[in-house]
Motif scaffolding. Structure first.
Motif, PDB file in Angstrom:
ATOM      1  N   ILE B 120       0.810  -1.228   0.094  1.00 37.55           N
ATOM      2  CA  ILE B 120       0.013  -0.056   0.062  1.00 37.55           C
ATOM      3  C   ILE B 120       0.848   1.191  -0.056  1.00 37.55           C
ATOM      4  N   ILE B 121       0.704   2.174  -1.002  1.00 34.24           N
ATOM      5  CA  ILE B 121       1.499   3.242  -0.874  1.00 34.24           C
ATOM      6  C   ILE B 121       0.564   4.157  -0.007  1.00 34.24           C
ATOM      7  N   GLY B 122       1.181   4.754   0.828  1.00 35.61           N
ATOM      8  CA  GLY B 122       0.327   5.220   2.073  1.00 35.61           C
ATOM      9  C   GLY B 122      -0.167   4.457   3.089  1.00 35.61           C
ATOM     10  N   SER B 123      -1.663   4.344   3.384  1.00 38.45           N
ATOM     11  CA  SER B 123      -1.945   3.582   4.384  1.00 38.45           C
ATOM     12  C   SER B 123      -3.326   3.391   4.102  1.00 38.45           C
ATOM     13  N   PHE B 124      -3.991   2.252   4.664  1.00 42.50           N
ATOM     14  CA  PHE B 124      -5.429   1.794   4.575  1.00 42.50           C
ATOM     15  C   PHE B 124      -6.069   2.210   6.034  1.00 42.50           C
ATOM     16  N   SER B 125      -5.155   3.006   6.687  1.00 43.69           N
ATOM     17  CA  SER B 125      -5.771   3.288   8.074  1.00 43.69           C
ATOM     18  C   SER B 125      -6.869   4.435   7.990  1.00 43.69           C
ATOM     19  N   ALA B 126      -6.938   5.126   7.175  1.00 42.45           N
ATOM     20  CA  ALA B 126      -8.053   6.078   6.926  1.00 42.45           C
ATOM     21  C   ALA B 126      -8.537   6.202   5.471  1.00 42.45           C
ATOM     22  N   PRO B 127      -9.828   6.378   5.150  1.00 40.76           N
ATOM     23  CA  PRO B 127     -10.177   6.326   3.640  1.00 40.76           C
ATOM     24  C   PRO B 127      -9.481   7.490   2.802  1.00 40.76           C
ATOM     25  N   GLY B 128      -9.209   7.253   1.649  1.00 41.07           N
ATOM     26  CA  GLY B 128      -8.458   8.211   0.903  1.00 41.07           C
ATOM     27  C   GLY B 128      -6.931   8.279   0.961  1.00 41.07           C
ATOM     28  N   ASP B 129      -6.246   7.625   1.917  1.00 42.41           N
ATOM     29  CA  ASP B 129      -5.081   7.529   2.323  1.00 42.41           C
ATOM     30  C   ASP B 129      -3.919   6.702   1.736  1.00 42.41           C
ATOM     31  N   GLY B 130      -4.432   5.668   1.017  1.00 41.51           N
ATOM     32  CA  GLY B 130      -3.590   4.694   0.591  1.00 41.51           C
ATOM     33  C   GLY B 130      -4.009   4.221  -0.916  1.00 41.51           C
ATOM     34  N   LEU B 131      -3.301   3.653  -1.771  1.00 35.90           N
ATOM     35  CA  LEU B 131      -3.342   3.018  -3.103  1.00 35.90           C
ATOM     36  C   LEU B 131      -2.751   1.789  -3.122  1.00 35.90           C
ATOM     37  N   LEU B 132      -3.406   0.668  -3.320  1.00 33.41           N
ATOM     38  CA  LEU B 132      -2.945  -0.558  -3.406  1.00 33.41           C
ATOM     39  C   LEU B 132      -2.175  -0.807  -4.870  1.00 33.41           C
TER      40      LEU B 132
END
Lengths: 216, 216
Positions: B120-132
């Protein structure tokens, strides 16, 4: 500083979706994640798992580096407030304890950084295909290191950094798999086998980068 | 090939979220976007706006490069099926027309690419914060160029590519602001001032990279 130009010129061409210029932001105080590291002049590549605690000013990093086709592992815990770094060798349960003299550097966009552009990694044409990020450039305080950093627009999480070192070395850091929060808070506490280790005052470490390099 | 190691070793540390190994994928047939280009040995940096049409096998690229602190602009339209490349100079409405002998290379994960990791680039901890995204490595067919490429899991869009050239040059391409579809289909048609230009058979271009470099 040519790396800076990379994004400066992009302003001329980028189909940026900028509505309002973003302000420098600070990442959440507790983070865990990984980064892929490339020191391009020396052809050194590696990966790092890090845990970050801005409340207690502690960072724990485990690095796996490939230098000249030799793989090297290090495990370092830095206590900024206490001015101490631990180099931890879990395989034989030993420790080195050295003075650490750098001031705390939070994960953030420095206040004097220059906003360069807002872009989408991937696309917003379909859901889940894109990530909105901001590019910033600047110079590290008290050093001639220039940087170009990319952080997410939402969440203020690090995505990428280019660092142009004084000796022309270009350092690339790609962050991934970031988690907000820390699963195991003990990761910031030196392991018990470090308790009785004397501080080695002959060695002094002055930066996180130095600590990582010295612990190899 | 040390760049490949970058992600190979990451498998040892990455907290990957891999459920099932992804298959090589192909990008949508019509794309527009930008990329930041860095040829690291030569300290050449630049940005490119590209339009891509896999139906007609045409690519239009406008490149702004910084080589030795000199800024250079080029505008190239490549018609793969017809075997022609146009170097377009809009400022004085002139054109060069040269044979182009490369075969069509769609934007895709090559079938023989080796899956490296899903991160994940960024994070999946919050919406809009990450890209798989998925990382793949391999070797370009018929050449000694090794690559490490990152594409989005959803949409199969290019995110980043490292190319290790035979002369030890490391090429980095960071894609951004991709749009699925093409706003102006005329971008794939040579401008009218190119109509009467003779084909310059003295020059032959054998690859997109060659075309870009030759048109500077």
């Amino acid at each position: 500083m040519q790396a800076i130009l990379l994004l400066t010129v992009s302003l001329c061409l980028a189909a940026g979706s900028l509505a309002k210029e973003p302000h420098p932001c600070k990442s959440p105080p507790l983070l865990e994640g990984s980064l892929a590291l490339a020191i391009l002049k020396e052809k050194t590549f590696g990966v790092e798992r890090f845990a970050y605690n801005a409340f207690d000013e502690r960072v724990h990093v485990r690095v796996l580096l490939d230098i000249d086709n030799k793989t090297i592992y290090s495990d370092t815990l830095i206590l900024y407030k206490e001015g101490i770094a631990f180099e931890i060798f879990r395989h034989n349960q030993t420790c080195k304890k050295v003075p650490f003299k750098d001031h705390w550097k939070p994960v953030e966009i420095p206040k004097d950084a220059k906003f360069q552009s807002q872009v989408i990694i991937g696309s917003f044409s379909a859901p889940g295909d894109g990530l909105l990020v901001n590019n910033w450039s600047g110079e590290v305080a008290e050093s001639p290191v220039k940087y170009l950093i990319t952080f997410t627009e939402f969440g203020c999480l690090p995505v990428h950094g280019w660092y142009d070192m004084p000796d022309q070395t270009l350092l690339s850091m790609s962050f991934y798999d970031i988690v907000i929060g820390v699963e195991d808070p003990d990761i910031f506490i030196p392991p018990s086998f470090c308790d009785k280790v004397e501080l080695n005052s002959d060695r002094e470490t002055t930066s996180l980068f130095d600590a990582l390099m010295r612990s190899l």
